[in-house]
Design a protein around this motif. Structure first.
Motif, PDB file in Angstrom:
ATOM      1  N   TYR A   1       1.623   4.634   1.223  1.00  0.00           N
ATOM      2  CA  TYR A   1       1.213   5.548   2.291  1.00  0.00           C
ATOM      3  C   TYR A   1       1.846   6.931   2.136  1.00  0.00           C
ATOM      4  CZ  TYR A   1      -0.172   1.205   4.642  1.00  0.00           C
ATOM      5  OH  TYR A   1      -0.739   0.004   4.959  1.00  0.00           O
ATOM      6  N   SER A   2       2.486   7.195   0.984  1.00  0.00           N
ATOM      7  CA  SER A   2       3.325   8.393   0.910  1.00  0.00           C
ATOM      8  C   SER A   2       2.526   9.684   0.734  1.00  0.00           C
ATOM      9  CB  SER A   2       4.337   8.245  -0.234  1.00  0.00           C
ATOM     10  OG  SER A   2       3.636   8.166  -1.468  1.00  0.00           O
TER      11      SER A   2
ATOM     12  N   ILE B   1      -5.091   4.100   0.473  1.00  0.00           N
ATOM     13  CA  ILE B   1      -5.239   3.125   1.566  1.00  0.00           C
ATOM     14  C   ILE B   1      -6.437   2.196   1.369  1.00  0.00           C
ATOM     15  CG2 ILE B   1      -3.968   4.467   3.298  1.00  0.00           C
ATOM     16  CD1 ILE B   1      -6.631   5.318   4.506  1.00  0.00           C
ATOM     17  N   THR B   2      -7.268   2.503   0.405  1.00  0.00           N
ATOM     18  CA  THR B   2      -8.356   1.561   0.120  1.00  0.00           C
ATOM     19  C   THR B   2      -7.916   0.482  -0.868  1.00  0.00           C
ATOM     20  OG1 THR B   2      -9.183   2.890  -1.715  1.00  0.00           O
ATOM     21  CG2 THR B   2     -10.115   3.335   0.451  1.00  0.00           C
ATOM     22  N   ARG B   3      -6.763   0.694  -1.476  1.00  0.00           N
ATOM     23  CA  ARG B   3      -6.265  -0.275  -2.470  1.00  0.00           C
ATOM     24  C   ARG B   3      -5.060  -0.996  -1.913  1.00  0.00           C
ATOM     25  NH1 ARG B   3      -6.439   4.287  -6.280  1.00  0.00           N
ATOM     26  NH2 ARG B   3      -4.277   4.592  -5.704  1.00  0.00           N
ATOM     27  N   GLU B   4      -4.849  -2.218  -2.335  1.00  0.00           N
ATOM     28  CA  GLU B   4      -3.548  -2.829  -2.085  1.00  0.00           C
ATOM     29  C   GLU B   4      -3.203  -3.732  -3.247  1.00  0.00           C
ATOM     30  OE1 GLU B   4      -3.796  -4.597   1.816  1.00  0.00           O
ATOM     31  OE2 GLU B   4      -5.255  -6.062   1.154  1.00  0.00           O
TER      32      GLU B   4
ATOM     33  N   THR C   1       0.867  -1.173   0.000  1.00  0.00           N
ATOM     34  CA  THR C   1       0.000   0.000   0.000  1.00  0.00           C
ATOM     35  C   THR C   1       0.905   1.225   0.000  1.00  0.00           C
ATOM     36  OG1 THR C   1      -1.622  -1.205   1.304  1.00  0.00           O
ATOM     37  CG2 THR C   1      -1.858   1.165   1.239  1.00  0.00           C
TER      38      THR C   1
ATOM     39  N   TYR D   1      -0.545  -6.850  -4.728  1.00  0.00           N
ATOM     40  CA  TYR D   1       0.349  -7.920  -4.312  1.00  0.00           C
ATOM     41  C   TYR D   1       1.792  -7.511  -4.564  1.00  0.00           C
ATOM     42  CZ  TYR D   1      -3.641 -10.966  -3.777  1.00  0.00           C
ATOM     43  OH  TYR D   1      -4.809 -11.525  -3.341  1.00  0.00           O
TER      44      TYR D   1
END
Lengths: 179, 566
Positions: free
Chosen positions: B403-404, B414-417, B401, B419
């Motif tokens: 976070y920058s 932050i709703t996406r991640e 994720t 692999y």
């Protein structure tokens, strides 16, 4: 001090805004944070503005609904050492002056676009320079705890990325669809 | 000293006394009670009842005020326990704080303790690997410590006895240096771990990754329902105490089982000062106990006494049990009591990434990991250091994720991640050599809050440990590189002994009373109605997590005691 008078004092400190206490941290801790860090009502307002710039609530719930300003203060009070606390507090005190000097306008007077640009730049600045140390330390600490508070909030962990208390399973080789 | 009349002496008399309610004390209590002996268990800490005294067990992450972190003030006041990986906001109430029971560190030693019902069995890492004869024969083959007075065949049935009752999840791997046991279904290795296992099979055929055997219930649920325990639910919040009883602890298993016999008496806040030795009878007759809250001293009596106070506290009790027959401590004719203590070397670790297996991930949580049984110096001496190391090994698909950013960008991010690569890691579990200079003793001046001498601890890493760390890092780096792992980082955290929480020895078993404290049945050579079946009894440390072996010793020793009581 009992809860009622603690809440009264807190109301005074936060300029009359009393938040509905959540189960996740006690009003005593919030009060202690305000007292120990000597946070004034206007400083609290400025901190809230910084946090609202980080999480403006455009896609997700805004930060204030998650009580992030109080969370950041409690974490600063309880989980930082003395030196880090001093950096945070003096950075907060200087924040308006610092932003005026660096960006030509007090942070508290910026509109949301200006505030976002200011904060984005500040977060990339080198905090090792002595005159920037406190302000840059302050914004980085604020972002770190605000992010931690957001990601670990009930809202985020139930509605956005649900946390499972009881997974009752483990698969070591799960095939990813469309990998 | 309390005045004792005949009635109170009778009231305070049991068939057996067990000092300590942790991993091994709970086992001694269960076996004694099942065999019909009225048994008193002395626990120095407070009562912790299964489930109802696990205050954090069902808390959600956001319900912890500091989201798991320990506040700075507590860390400053408790530097020792704060270094323990499990001392977090959710389990801090199960650890002894530094000031509660001070000790003297002649050399740095982080002594991690749990004073409550169940002791550290509430908090343990639940790893249960059997020893083999490659371990029991170590001291004799390699010329250190003294020869173990037992071999694998002596303890194997007791391993089975314990495993069946506690519930052990594991795979029958057919390894001669890590014998199979009575296993419930194993947890899965991950795709990344299976890849590395396959890589080893092709390139290092004598080395293998297996899934670590752990004390979790994964099957045969009707059997465990009789203990009031249910299947492990993969919460991996074990250190809080498990409301399902999914992992083994004294609290969830042995102590309630013992209580159900009607033969168990539990006494909490009971700090043992010493064991009472009767010169005329030539045996131990009881235990002198100080109430932790009132400081009142009481004596309890029994025909047989089991000392299971945790490795170092057992040494403390024996050293403090002096009489004209045993001026240097109970059973210490040889002068070795308190000496030849050792621990496990957990200093080094390695991490890396693997960019393959893109189509796989893991799901859910697993309360164990991969395990690398010892491969160094097993069949013959092959390095410039003695003995070897086992290692944890795990591989998990990472999620990335960003976070920058700030503002809308951050909220979107932050709703996406996505692999990321597989992350692989390992930590060493090295055998250390018990030496005469590694010892615990009573401080001549300093006393604790109950007037008992403080324990002085003196043990350290040596050249053999340093050479082993170097070898572990070299070997792991070589294997990681050859397996195609990247971004490899090694570490040596230089931690003090103690953080492994595997301190052992001081009252070692041996064949010869001149060089050991206990015989092959865990009886004190010169005071055979006292049995020591916790970590203090260990002649050498090998590499395996030791609790399973302590439990097996406890059950075996009770069997021996009862058969020989007459």
């Amino acid at each position: 001090m009992d809860r009622r008078s603690a809440m009264k004092q807190l109301a005074l400190l936060t300029g009359g805004v009393v938040l509905i206490p959540a189960c996740d941290f006690s009003e005593e801790s919030i009060l202690q944070a305000h007292q120990n860090l000597k946070i004034t009502a206007s400083q609290k307002e400025l901190l809230t503005q910084v946090i609202n710039t980080i999480f403006p609530g455009k896609v997700l719930k805004p930060s204030e609904e998650l009580q992030l300003p109080d969370f950041v203060l409690v974490m600063c009070n309880d989980c930082l050492d003395k030196e880090q606390q001093e950096t945070f507090v003096s950075g907060l005190q200087q924040w308006d002056a610092f932003s005026k000097e660096q960006f030509g306008k007090k942070f508290s007077q910026m509109n949301s676009t200006e505030a976002e640009d200011c904060l984005r730049t500040a977060l990339t600045m080198d905090g090792k320079e002595e005159e920037k140390k406190s302000a840059i330390g302050f914004v980085n600490t604020t972002k770190r705890f605000a992010l931690q508070g957001y990601l670990n909030s009930e809202y985020f962990m139930t509605e956005i990325k649900p946390y499972e208390l009881v997974p009752a399973r483990f698969y070591g080789s799960k095939k990813i669809e469309n990998a | 000293m309390a005045n004792l009349n005949i009635n109170s002496k009778k009231d305070n008399t049991y068939d057996a006394i067990v000092i300590g309610s942790g991993m091994s004390g709970g086992w001694a209590a269960k076996e004694l009670c099942e065999k019909g002996l009225k048994t008193l268990v002395l626990e120095r800490g407070r009562e912790v009842k299964h489930v109802q005294d696990y205050p954090t067990t069902n808390k959600m992450p956001w319900e912890f005020e500091h989201r798991g972190a320990i506040p700075e003030e507590i860390k400053k006041e408790n530097p020792v326990v704060s270094r323990c990986y499990a001392f977090r906001e959710d389990a801090q109430h199960f650890f002894v704080k530094d000031q509660e029971h001070p000790y003297v560190q002649e050399k740095p030693f982080d002594w991690i303790r749990g004073y409550q019902t169940g002791g550290k069995s509430l908090l343990w890492a639940r790893q249960v690997q059997r020893w083999s004869d490659f371990d029991f024969e170590g001291p004799a083959r390699d010329g250190f410590a003294v020869d173990w007075p037992i071999r694998y065949q002596d303890i194997a049935p007791w391993y089975s006895h314990v495993e069946k009752f506690i519930g052990v999840s594991g795979n029958k791997d057919g390894r001669d240096n890590l014998p199979d046991g009575e296993f419930l279904p194993p947890f899965e290795l991950t795709a990344g771990e299976l890849y590395f296992k396959d890589f080893l099979r092709k390139n290092y055929p004598e080395r293998e990754i297996i899934v670590a055997r752990c004390a979790h219930i994964t099957g045969n649920k009707e059997f465990y329902a009789k203990q009031g325990r249910a299947l492990c639910q993969n919460r991996t919040l074990c250190q809080r105490g498990c409301p399902f009883g999914g992992y083994f602890s004294s609290n969830s298993s042995t102590l309630p089982w013992a209580a159900n016999t009607g033969n168990l008496t539990m006494q909490h806040h009971a700090v043992v000062d010493s064991i009472i030795y009767d010169e005329a009878k030539g045996k131990a007759t009881g235990v002198r106990v100080i109430d932790a809250n009132t400081n009142e001293t009481t004596e309890y009596y029994a025909k047989v006494i089991f000392v299971n106070a945790s490795a170092l506290n057992t040494n403390l009790i024996l050293l403090n049990s002096t009489s004209s027959r045993f001026p240097q401590g109970l059973g210490n004719d040889s002068g070795v009591l308190g000496k030849y203590v050792a621990f496990h070397n957990y200093r080094a670790g390695i991490s890396g990434e693997y960019d393959g297996l893109k189509e796989y991930t893991t799901e859910g949580r697993r309360p164990t990991s991969g395990y690398f049984p010892r491969f160094r110096n097993v069949y013959k001496q092959e390095t410039d250091f003695l003995r070897g190391y086992a290692a944890g090994f795990s591989a998990h698909r990472s999620m990335i994720t960003d976070y920058s950013g700030i503002g809308e960008e951050l909220e979107q991010a932050i709703t996406r991640e996505e692999y990321g690569p597989w992350r692989v890691g390992s930590h060493m579990m090295g055998e250390t050599i018990p030496k005469e200079e590694s010892q615990v003793s009573l401080d001549p001046n300093k006393k604790d809050a109950w007037g008992i001498p403080q324990l002085k601890v003196s043990m350290d890493y040596d050249a053999n440990d340093e050479a082993m760390i170097k070898d572990y890092l070299e070997q792991m780096t070589e294997m990681f590189e050859a397996a195609g792992f990247t971004n490899i980082r090694t570490r040596d955290d230089k931690r003090a002994p103690g953080l492994d929480i595997h301190e052992m020895g001081g009252a070692r078993m041996g064949k010869d009373p001149e060089t050991s404290v206990l015989n092959k049945w865990n009886q004190i050579h010169s005071c055979p109605n006292v049995y020591v079946t916790d970590g203090a009894c260990m002649t050498s440390t090998s590499t395996q997590n030791p609790s399973l072996t302590y439990m097996a010793f406890a059950a075996r020793a009770v069997d021996h005691a009862v058969k020989n009581m007459g």
